[in-house]
Scaffold this active site. Structure first.
Site, PDB file in Angstrom:
ATOM      1  N   TRP A  21      -1.639  11.626  -6.058  1.00 39.93           N
ATOM      2  CA  TRP A  21      -1.471  11.594  -7.506  1.00 39.93           C
ATOM      3  C   TRP A  21      -1.690  12.997  -8.095  1.00 39.93           C
ATOM      4  O   TRP A  21      -1.840  13.134  -9.290  1.00 39.93           O
ATOM      5  CB  TRP A  21      -2.488  10.626  -8.117  1.00 39.93           C
ATOM      6  CG  TRP A  21      -2.137   9.185  -7.983  1.00 39.93           C
ATOM      7  CD1 TRP A  21      -1.589   8.397  -8.962  1.00 39.93           C
ATOM      8  CD2 TRP A  21      -2.298   8.339  -6.849  1.00 39.93           C
ATOM      9  NE1 TRP A  21      -1.393   7.128  -8.481  1.00 39.93           N
ATOM     10  CE2 TRP A  21      -1.813   7.050  -7.198  1.00 39.93           C
ATOM     11  CE3 TRP A  21      -2.766   8.532  -5.553  1.00 39.93           C
ATOM     12  CZ2 TRP A  21      -1.813   5.967  -6.316  1.00 39.93           C
ATOM     13  CZ3 TRP A  21      -2.770   7.452  -4.669  1.00 39.93           C
ATOM     14  CH2 TRP A  21      -2.298   6.188  -5.050  1.00 39.93           C
TER      15      TRP A  21
ATOM     16  N   CYS B 123       2.000   4.178  -7.175  1.00 38.12           N
ATOM     17  CA  CYS B 123       1.983   2.703  -7.149  1.00 38.12           C
ATOM     18  C   CYS B 123       3.341   2.066  -6.954  1.00 38.12           C
ATOM     19  O   CYS B 123       3.482   1.110  -6.188  1.00 38.12           O
ATOM     20  CB  CYS B 123       1.272   2.151  -8.384  1.00 38.12           C
ATOM     21  SG  CYS B 123       2.156   2.381  -9.935  1.00 38.12           S
TER      22      CYS B 123
ATOM     23  N   HIS C  74       0.881  -0.046 -14.078  1.00 36.32           N
ATOM     24  CA  HIS C  74       0.611  -0.161 -12.650  1.00 36.32           C
ATOM     25  C   HIS C  74       1.559  -1.213 -12.093  1.00 36.32           C
ATOM     26  O   HIS C  74       1.823  -2.225 -12.738  1.00 36.32           O
ATOM     27  CB  HIS C  74      -0.846  -0.559 -12.397  1.00 36.32           C
ATOM     28  CG  HIS C  74      -1.170  -0.755 -10.949  1.00 36.32           C
ATOM     29  ND1 HIS C  74      -0.849   0.182  -9.991  1.00 36.32           N
ATOM     30  CD2 HIS C  74      -1.761  -1.773 -10.280  1.00 36.32           C
ATOM     31  CE1 HIS C  74      -1.231  -0.259  -8.805  1.00 36.32           C
ATOM     32  NE2 HIS C  74      -1.778  -1.450  -8.955  1.00 36.32           N
TER      33      HIS C  74
ATOM     34  N   ASP D 280      -1.178  -6.293  -3.566  1.00 41.14           N
ATOM     35  CA  ASP D 280      -1.113  -4.921  -4.066  1.00 41.14           C
ATOM     36  C   ASP D 280      -1.460  -3.990  -2.919  1.00 41.14           C
ATOM     37  O   ASP D 280      -2.531  -4.116  -2.321  1.00 41.14           O
ATOM     38  CB  ASP D 280      -2.101  -4.757  -5.228  1.00 41.14           C
ATOM     39  CG  ASP D 280      -1.962  -3.423  -5.948  1.00 41.14           C
ATOM     40  OD1 ASP D 280      -1.257  -2.530  -5.431  1.00 41.14           O
ATOM     41  OD2 ASP D 280      -2.569  -3.267  -7.014  1.00 41.14           O
TER      42      ASP D 280
ATOM     43  N   ASN E 138      -7.166  -8.133 -18.131  1.00 41.30           N
ATOM     44  CA  ASN E 138      -8.017  -8.731 -19.163  1.00 41.30           C
ATOM     45  C   ASN E 138      -9.171  -7.868 -19.654  1.00 41.30           C
ATOM     46  O   ASN E 138      -9.961  -8.331 -20.479  1.00 41.30           O
ATOM     47  CB  ASN E 138      -8.615 -10.053 -18.656  1.00 41.30           C
ATOM     48  CG  ASN E 138      -7.630 -11.195 -18.743  1.00 41.30           C
ATOM     49  OD1 ASN E 138      -7.047 -11.431 -19.791  1.00 41.30           O
ATOM     50  ND2 ASN E 138      -7.412 -11.872 -17.639  1.00 41.30           N
TER      51      ASN E 138
ATOM     52  N   ASP F  68     -11.651  -5.370 -21.597  1.00 41.57           N
ATOM     53  CA  ASP F  68     -11.775  -4.877 -22.966  1.00 41.57           C
ATOM     54  C   ASP F  68     -11.990  -3.369 -22.924  1.00 41.57           C
ATOM     55  O   ASP F  68     -12.593  -2.848 -21.997  1.00 41.57           O
ATOM     56  CB  ASP F  68     -12.995  -5.519 -23.650  1.00 41.57           C
ATOM     57  CG  ASP F  68     -12.844  -7.016 -23.780  1.00 41.57           C
ATOM     58  OD1 ASP F  68     -11.692  -7.494 -23.851  1.00 41.57           O
ATOM     59  OD2 ASP F  68     -13.877  -7.707 -23.813  1.00 41.57           O
TER      60      ASP F  68
ATOM     61  N   GLU G  31      -3.064 -13.830 -26.706  1.00 40.70           N
ATOM     62  CA  GLU G  31      -4.235 -13.130 -27.208  1.00 40.70           C
ATOM     63  C   GLU G  31      -4.751 -13.857 -28.444  1.00 40.70           C
ATOM     64  O   GLU G  31      -3.984 -14.198 -29.342  1.00 40.70           O
ATOM     65  CB  GLU G  31      -3.883 -11.690 -27.612  1.00 40.70           C
ATOM     66  CG  GLU G  31      -3.375 -10.787 -26.503  1.00 40.70           C
ATOM     67  CD  GLU G  31      -4.470 -10.262 -25.581  1.00 40.70           C
ATOM     68  OE1 GLU G  31      -5.649 -10.597 -25.806  1.00 40.70           O
ATOM     69  OE2 GLU G  31      -4.139  -9.536 -24.621  1.00 40.70           O
TER      70      GLU G  31
ATOM     71  N   GLU H  86      -7.531 -18.581 -24.313  1.00 40.50           N
ATOM     72  CA  GLU H  86      -7.875 -17.247 -23.832  1.00 40.50           C
ATOM     73  C   GLU H  86      -9.379 -17.036 -23.854  1.00 40.50           C
ATOM     74  O   GLU H  86      -9.977 -16.565 -22.893  1.00 40.50           O
ATOM     75  CB  GLU H  86      -7.197 -16.178 -24.698  1.00 40.50           C
ATOM     76  CG  GLU H  86      -7.317 -14.784 -24.097  1.00 40.50           C
ATOM     77  CD  GLU H  86      -7.437 -13.691 -25.132  1.00 40.50           C
ATOM     78  OE1 GLU H  86      -7.640 -14.004 -26.330  1.00 40.50           O
ATOM     79  OE2 GLU H  86      -7.330 -12.526 -24.746  1.00 40.50           O
TER      80      GLU H  86
ATOM     81  N   TYR I  62       0.226   9.321 -15.105  1.00 39.10           N
ATOM     82  CA  TYR I  62       0.466   7.914 -15.454  1.00 39.10           C
ATOM     83  C   TYR I  62      -0.772   7.063 -15.194  1.00 39.10           C
ATOM     84  O   TYR I  62      -0.865   5.928 -15.622  1.00 39.10           O
ATOM     85  CB  TYR I  62       1.696   7.353 -14.734  1.00 39.10           C
ATOM     86  CG  TYR I  62       1.456   6.760 -13.363  1.00 39.10           C
ATOM     87  CD1 TYR I  62       1.295   5.382 -13.194  1.00 39.10           C
ATOM     88  CD2 TYR I  62       1.390   7.562 -12.228  1.00 39.10           C
ATOM     89  CE1 TYR I  62       1.079   4.842 -11.946  1.00 39.10           C
ATOM     90  CE2 TYR I  62       1.171   7.032 -10.983  1.00 39.10           C
ATOM     91  CZ  TYR I  62       1.017   5.669 -10.837  1.00 39.10           C
ATOM     92  OH  TYR I  62       0.798   5.131  -9.602  1.00 39.10           O
TER      93      TYR I  62
END
Lengths: 742, 742
Positions: free
Chosen positions: B298, B333, B392, B415, B455, B457, B504, B509, B575
């Site tokens: 990267w 990625c 990603h 992944d 998810n 915050d 959301e 949720e 990125y």
């Protein structure tokens, strides 16, 4: 190709490079390197100004507190060490357990003025301490400003303030730097970094908020505080013991444990979570993938290292790894489990070593272990590729499992032995023992694998002429025959099979196997009819070097004559169940009257097995046969662990702390041949660090005596444990109990 | 020390050795080496006698069937290839999908006599084929003798017998050797091993018994059969596309995929299980630990390899890895995801590449991403260590999950991008998308990590003078802003955010975040009061090299005057969200009347960003401020992905199979500086294999034209895709659609 300037000039593109790239930086990937080493630290500045200095710089700050001295109260007999149960650590540092208050005495240049003087104690861990990550913790001492770690002033006397600090019960486990910071109107002034004030914080099974809380003092004393352990081996009906000195309190062992986490590049921020710590450690205790602590070797050739059977404790292994920074040679399952146990107890995670007899080990979570018979009912060794380990050792550690639904906390299986033949599993667990017992193997980590180790069926197939296999017998009770561990506070063993399985044949057991099948475990469904002839092998107690007699009992439960074409095979095996050599083979035809019992006698001579012996002296007897009248298959298998000669260990009388004593080891070579390249190792918790001697030859029938002086370090009962090891004779041991008074 | 013979002589024990041990054997550990290579085979004997030969040996066996020829019916237009949907593979072998019948024609030396002649077709895979492990499968052709794989005689004509064989729907995926075995009274006689009769068996999403069954033809066509793909990048409100040729049917790609599993030493017996195959592959696609396929980089410096932005497809990468047997340089990625996609589609596991915008990537399953502001409300870059990736890419693959409770089958996240900063996760998944949506993150594998990626915050803290942090704003909608993938059968994109998350702000949720917390995810609980000033950044469409204007809108929702001390920072970022350089900084004080809106304009000049540009030309604008009247914090962040110049690609008219065509690439350097070391790559599924050209210099404002001849291989629509790449300008691409008729 057209170009509007002198160039562009196309050329052949260079070939696509591959290979090991130059070492990468974190550039582009992360804002700063992420701290994964507890040995790297960052110094926090001694002065952090709040604003710009005035034209003549900052005024002299003589009116603000200056710190003359900090007393960590870290001597073994001081209250911090006693109340935190870290008095046994041989260390120059303060070691405490999280979630519990410890005290520090700070000596200022003048008496402390409450309400006017404002100071904080700061703790930092790793190379990029950060408040929001829990790697930088300022502890304020007023009720108004509470930080995550509790802080209070306990008392003041002259210039000295005694402060109480309570790390949170989920804080990072490791070594912290400590600073005292004084607030002035111009900025924060703090003490210089001082290594002697470093603080080790451990897990705390005594505190209910800690994820490793274990509400049983007897268990805690055993599984955290006890250094001398017993690891079981042998056979389920002839259990043998190995003594082991976990040595978790020995000088340097705690640092070695922290080094293991550093070496694994485990993020500092994850080191407060026992799930992550134990999972990472299960990977790091073996050398596969990550140059971890121990190299496995089951071959019998230990020329370039120490034989697994030769170790007496974990201290040598851990200190060698931490100093050489290279994997240590060699281990087998109990060595992995023992060193892992040291790691866990040292960090304060309650743990114990357990032994599972007849462990289905190499089947990768499949519930079938296949034994192939030819059409005459004889084992086809070329086609039988699964093996059942005579025993296998792993660890249990105690913790809550907030990552799982409720009910799966408590003891968790972790296993550091690399499962080389099981799709390269080089880490295993933590897997909830309760989840295994209830077949809830859908939860992390590696529960199907552990479930199979205790629950597999042994399926006998016969192979017909055209290659097809037919299941002819399914033994559903052989595997996971017994799981044992040492009794807390005692030197006896405790059967904990019922923590892994419901009773064989019970309705619960059947229901749970069906549940496991729902989660993808494959089982043999066939229920071949049982033969009406039973075959029983005797239980024997055989000394290595003895001739002995095997009495095979054939019991005919039918009302007719039965004729059994029998194949008796006696093999030298590794403890992994792998056959080294078949040295005795008989094919008697046994005739049994209706409802009668017949005994078939087989003589086993020592001269036939001695020359083939490997490792731990295990003989595996397998008897298979075909009943002529019914075509049914009869089988019986048993492992006989030959008993080795013992070392005689004696200790001088009247042991007192700090008074010299002697331990004497005696051994006589019982054989008619000399023993070459013999290592003897001796150690004892609180008595002596590991010592060893090497003899190039012990001639036939010759004896040796080795006397060693030592000075006991602490009160209580302990043991001197000794092993003798050479290529021709392994796993010889002896021990002597010692009680030290003041 | 006393001895009773001449010796024993004790000496100092040698030091404990450590270090890399000599290579281990399986001796003592397993009965036979376990097969973990599909390229190793064992020849099965040509004659297996049932008993001992007579005095003159076995009689001549002229009366038993002799095999003259075997026709695998493997041409692309033959029914096996068409019905098994393997006609697109460029291969010399028969490739079929499991759980579905294929046909083989056997030519004997005389007509086959049903009822008298007995023969079987045998399949073997790996180095130790074994019936009970599913690695040796004899297929019988009579109803009386059924084997695991179905077999039947479909027809006979002269000496030829047409046989139908149906591999089980859970059989091992890989390359099998085939034999024909004829039973004689004296033994089994079989054909010699013949490479041309090797059989590849793949997963089969068209068959309901297969674990990868996907009951949607449109999805199957896209996720198994389609070679040309689109991978999304850029920003959620300004999405860009990358074309990619997965090339799963190209010559050598299937063998390269099998080589990847061999290289990982994955047990042959596990290769029928899509859970294990995808998990192992997620580890093997990156080079960490295991010398897997792709080296991540990267840094912006790709001197020793190919820049991640330069690749046009997977073929070059996979063929280079399989031939060099060394990791290929370099990937980010989307390269990992694209090559993984090739692997999955090639083996028949339905798969797609998805892109998650604002992916919380480096927080190790924690639900918090921390941004630290100083006491003036400005971002403290030294203390802000978390980053949010602009986007990603990962893979979804489709399968049932028998290892989990019902309800979690379907799409699974895997992944292959190594999560270097997340405690060394070098494999990820399969994690059920349904489990992530419902917060059921207690199930394997790595669900908490994926849950956090969509998810988390974003928590803004202000740091006070004494170092304590206080949360001042929590943005609960920034991360996981949108998840997209290519629409099946179309070249548009499809928003699949609703498969990962409930809307959301919905009640579901909230409930699911609480459930995730129960499983140990840490969230910020504070609910700091929201500022009554809103700040909105514009959506812009900016070409690389343009000057542009940022119009910041401040909306005062209160009835009073508001004054905002604002910090505007414009940065060049990777990125990965990591800042490379801050090139513009403004600190305006903005005053807004009650219920009024004020616009603050910021001019961004190309000369200021061009000299700092890295990689993909992403500018990150962050605006933070403190409202003087209330002390509340205002923040806004946005990524502007600058649009690169395009390549012009044109293709000659009237494309027909096997008729030569031309593709022409044109590019003009729009800059005032020359571009050095420029690579151009071109490929197109069914049109041409990857081609590349290298230009040492494209002078300022100069143009190039590259025309390439190619011969289309198959009917249908495809694309020629081209990339241009050099250190100063990356991610330039172009494409042209082509329709080929017969």
């Amino acid at each position: 190709m057209s170009d509007q300037g002198a160039t562009p000039i196309p050329t052949l593109a260079p070939p696509i490079p591959s290979g090991r790239p130059p070492k990468m930086t974190n550039r582009g990937r992360t804002a700063v390197p992420i701290s994964s080493s507890n040995s790297e630290t960052t110094d926090i500045p001694e002065f952090e100004p709040f604003g710009m200095p005035g034209p003549r710089g900052f005024p002299p700050m003589t009116e603000y507190l200056d710190i003359w001295d900090v007393d960590m109260m870290k001597k073994p007999d001081e209250s911090n060490r006693i109340q935190h149960r870290t008095m046994l650590f041989n260390t120059d540092y303060l070691i405490v357990r999280r979630g519990q208050e410890f005290q520090v005495k700070i000596v200022f240049d003048r008496p402390y003025k409450p309400g006017t003087d404002i100071f904080a104690i700061e703790f930092a861990i790793g190379s990029s301490p950060q408040y929001s990550k829990g790697t930088y913790i300022p502890v304020f001492l007023t009720k108004a400003r509470q930080s995550s770690w509790g802080g209070r002033i306990i008392g003041t006397a002259d210039n000295t303030v005694t402060v109480g600090v309570t790390p949170t019960a989920d804080c990072i486990v490791g070594k912290y730097n400590m600073y005292i910071a004084v607030k002035t109107p111009f900025g924060i002034r703090r003490t210089r970094q001082d290594k002697t004030r470093d603080l080790y914080v451990l897990f705390n099974p005594w505190v209910s908020d800690d994820a490793v809380f274990l509400d049983d003092e007897n268990e805690r004393q055993e599984c955290v505080m006890t250094e001398m352990g017993i690891i079981y081996h042998g056979a389920y009906d002839d259990v043998s013991e190995r003594n082991w000195n976990y040595g978790q309190f020995n000088f340097g062992v705690l640092d070695a444990c922290l080094y293991i986490m550093d070496r694994s590049e485990m993020l500092i921020t994850n080191r407060g979570d026992p799930i992550r710590v134990t999972r990472k450690a299960s990977a790091m205790l073996n050398s596969r993938d990550d140059d971890g602590v121990l190299v496995g070797n089951w071959s019998g050739d230990y020329t370039y290292g120490v034989a697994p059977t030769s170790w007496t404790g974990s201290t040598d292994i851990l200190l060698t790894y931490a100093s050489s920074k290279m994997p240590v040679c060699y281990a087998q399952c109990w060595v992995y489990a023992a060193v892992f146990n040291t790691f866990l107890r040292c960090l304060g995670i309650p743990s114990r070593v357990v032994t599972n007899y007849f462990s289905a080990h190499d089947n990768d979570g499949n519930l079938k272990t296949d034994i192939i018979l030819d059409e005459n009912g004889r084992i086809d060794r070329g086609r039988t590729k699964d093996s059942i380990w005579n025993y296998h050792c792993w660890n249990e550690c105690y913790m809550s499992r907030p990552d799982l639904p409720t009910g799966f906390g408590g003891w968790q299986v972790v296993d550091a032995t690399p499962q080389e033949t099981s799709d390269g599993m080089y880490r295993c667990g933590p897997a909830s023992v309760k989840a295994i017992k209830h077949g809830q193997i859908c939860f992390p980590f590696d529960a199907p694998f552990v479930f199979a180790e205790v629950n597999s069926d042994v399926v006998f197939y016969t192979r017909s002429k055209d290659g097809a296999l037919e299941p002819v017998k399914v033994n559903r009770t052989h595997v996971g025959r017994m799981v044992v561990t040492k009794t807390p506070g005692d030197v006896t063993r405790r059967d904990i099979t019922d923590q892994y399985k419901f009773p064989e044949g019970s309705a619960e057991e059947r229901a749970i196997l069906e549940k496991a099948e729902e989660y993808g475990c494959q089982r043999e469904k066939a229920e071949p009819s049982e033969a009406d002839v039973d075959l029983v092998l005797p239980t024997l107690d055989v000394q290595l070097g003895d001739d002995f007699e095997l009495s095979l009992e054939f019991i005919n439960r039918s009302n007719q004559h039965r004729t059994v074409d029998t194949h008796i095979s006696v093999n030298v095996v590794f403890y992994t169940g792998v056959t080294s050599s078949e040295f005795l083979l008989r094919n008697p035809t046994v005739t049994i009257g209706p409802n009668k019992t017949v005994k078939e006698l087989v003589q086993v001579e020592s001269k036939s097995y001695l020359k083939n012996l490997v490792e731990q002296g295990n003989l595996h007897v397998s008897v298979t046969g075909k009943v002529e009248e019914t075509g049914q298959i009869v089988t019986a298998m048993k492992v006989y662990a030959l008993h080795n000669p013992k070392l005689t260990v004696t200790v001088s009388d009247g042991g007192k702390v700090n008074e010299e004593m002697t331990a004497t080891v005696e051994f006589t070579n019982p054989f008619t041949f000399g023993l070459e390249g013999v290592s003897i190792r001796m150690e004892g918790s609180g008595l002596m660090l590991p010592k060893s001697k090497y003899y190039s030859l012990i001639p036939a029938r010759s004896s040796l005596v080795w006397t060693e002086f030592f000075i006991p370090q602490r009160v209580g009962s302990s043991r001197v444990i000794v092993t003798l090891d050479c290529a021709a004779l392994r796993q010889v041991s002896g021990q002597a109990s010692v009680t030290i008074s003041r």
